[in-house]
Design an enzyme around this catalytic site. Structure first.
Site, PDB file in Angstrom:
ATOM      1  N   ASN A 194       0.834  -1.194   0.000  1.00 35.11           N
ATOM      2  CA  ASN A 194       0.000   0.000   0.000  1.00 35.11           C
ATOM      3  C   ASN A 194       0.872   1.249   0.000  1.00 35.11           C
ATOM      4  O   ASN A 194       1.957   1.285   0.563  1.00 35.11           O
ATOM      5  CB  ASN A 194      -1.018  -0.013   1.149  1.00 35.11           C
ATOM      6  CG  ASN A 194      -0.435  -0.221   2.525  1.00 35.11           C
ATOM      7  OD1 ASN A 194       0.512  -0.968   2.721  1.00 35.11           O
ATOM      8  ND2 ASN A 194      -1.020   0.435   3.512  1.00 35.11           N
TER       9      ASN A 194
ATOM     10  N   GLU B 298       0.411   5.354   0.593  1.00 36.59           N
ATOM     11  CA  GLU B 298      -0.466   6.421   1.088  1.00 36.59           C
ATOM     12  C   GLU B 298      -0.019   7.778   0.573  1.00 36.59           C
ATOM     13  O   GLU B 298       1.120   7.957   0.138  1.00 36.59           O
ATOM     14  CB  GLU B 298      -0.477   6.422   2.614  1.00 36.59           C
ATOM     15  CG  GLU B 298      -1.086   5.178   3.196  1.00 36.59           C
ATOM     16  CD  GLU B 298      -1.095   5.166   4.710  1.00 36.59           C
ATOM     17  OE1 GLU B 298      -1.761   4.275   5.252  1.00 36.59           O
ATOM     18  OE2 GLU B 298      -0.447   6.017   5.354  1.00 36.59           O
TER      19      GLU B 298
ATOM     20  N   CYS C 113      -3.997   0.483  -2.666  1.00 34.35           N
ATOM     21  CA  CYS C 113      -3.833  -0.748  -1.883  1.00 34.35           C
ATOM     22  C   CYS C 113      -2.766  -1.652  -2.491  1.00 34.35           C
ATOM     23  O   CYS C 113      -2.470  -1.586  -3.680  1.00 34.35           O
ATOM     24  CB  CYS C 113      -5.156  -1.503  -1.836  1.00 34.35           C
ATOM     25  SG  CYS C 113      -6.513  -0.610  -1.079  1.00 34.35           S
TER      26      CYS C 113
ATOM     27  N   GLU D 223      -2.865  -4.907  -3.087  1.00 32.61           N
ATOM     28  CA  GLU D 223      -3.365  -5.867  -4.068  1.00 32.61           C
ATOM     29  C   GLU D 223      -3.490  -5.240  -5.449  1.00 32.61           C
ATOM     30  O   GLU D 223      -3.067  -5.829  -6.449  1.00 32.61           O
ATOM     31  CB  GLU D 223      -4.739  -6.411  -3.631  1.00 32.61           C
ATOM     32  CG  GLU D 223      -4.728  -7.088  -2.288  1.00 32.61           C
ATOM     33  CD  GLU D 223      -5.015  -6.174  -1.100  1.00 32.61           C
ATOM     34  OE1 GLU D 223      -5.518  -6.678  -0.078  1.00 32.61           O
ATOM     35  OE2 GLU D 223      -4.739  -4.948  -1.184  1.00 32.61           O
TER      36      GLU D 223
ATOM     37  N   CYS E  51      -9.981  -5.160   0.576  1.00 32.44           N
ATOM     38  CA  CYS E  51     -11.134  -4.262   0.554  1.00 32.44           C
ATOM     39  C   CYS E  51     -12.005  -4.586  -0.666  1.00 32.44           C
ATOM     40  O   CYS E  51     -11.610  -5.339  -1.559  1.00 32.44           O
ATOM     41  CB  CYS E  51     -10.677  -2.806   0.531  1.00 32.44           C
ATOM     42  SG  CYS E  51      -9.987  -2.263  -1.047  1.00 32.44           S
TER      43      CYS E  51
ATOM     44  N   CYS F  54     -10.383  -3.859  -4.104  1.00 33.92           N
ATOM     45  CA  CYS F  54      -9.380  -4.856  -4.486  1.00 33.92           C
ATOM     46  C   CYS F  54     -10.038  -6.165  -4.900  1.00 33.92           C
ATOM     47  O   CYS F  54      -9.610  -6.818  -5.857  1.00 33.92           O
ATOM     48  CB  CYS F  54      -8.392  -5.087  -3.350  1.00 33.92           C
ATOM     49  SG  CYS F  54      -7.287  -3.681  -3.127  1.00 33.92           S
TER      50      CYS F  54
END
Length: 161
Positions: free
Chosen positions: A62, A64, A73, A75, A112, A115
């Site tokens: 990930n 940010e 993310c 994935e 999530c 993803c």
């Protein structure tokens, strides 16, 4: 009115020691990717290791950004890189894990919704399942045979004109 049950099948491993050598290696790479995540705001580090049918392993973590929600993310970082570099090569499996600096994760983490939808799109694109291994830092590990097991009632291109 009628009702029905949804069933998702999951294989539960007690820990890393029960994994095949191939899965253990993929999880190790996902854990290393998690350690390298850029997470100055949440400090919650997620790593993914994606294996292509040709044997190539792509990792992602990930990323940010102060301009939330501009991050990405782990994935999807791995999927999008794999698809851009190997556009005609299906994905066969993905291992996903995370690190929480405040409390050791003893349960598997799950992708999530965004993803899950992205991974499902690649399953559909290539017409083959993507196996999904979910792990925390220690403890039980879950193995799903398909993204569809994580995303019942999924949206697909079949709904589009």
């Amino acid at each position: 009115m009628k009702t029905f049950d949804l069933i998702s099948r999951v294989v539960v491993f007690e820990g890393d020691y029960e994994l095949s050598a191939e899965w253990a290696s993929l999880l190790k790479q996902a854990r290393e990717a998690a350690r390298n995540a850029y997470t100055p705001y949440s400090n919650f580090k997620v790593g993914a290791a994606l294996q292509l049918n040709n044997g190539v392993i792509i990792t992602g973590n990930n990323q940010e950004n102060a301009a939330f929600p501009s991050g990405l993310c782990a994935e999807r970082t791995a999927c999008f890189y794999a698809s851009s570099q190997y556009p005609d090569t299906p994905f066969s499996r993905i291992a996903i894990t995370a690190i929480n600096p405040k409390e050791k994760l003893t349960k598997p983490i799950s992708p999530c919704g965004s993803c899950r939808q992205s991974l499902l799109e690649y399953e559909q694109k290539f017409g083959q399942n993507i196996e999904v291994l979910l792990a925390g830092e220690e403890g039980e590990i879950y193995l799903f045979k398909s993204i569809e097991d994580l995303l019942p009632f999924s949206f697909s291109s079949n709904y589009l004109p």
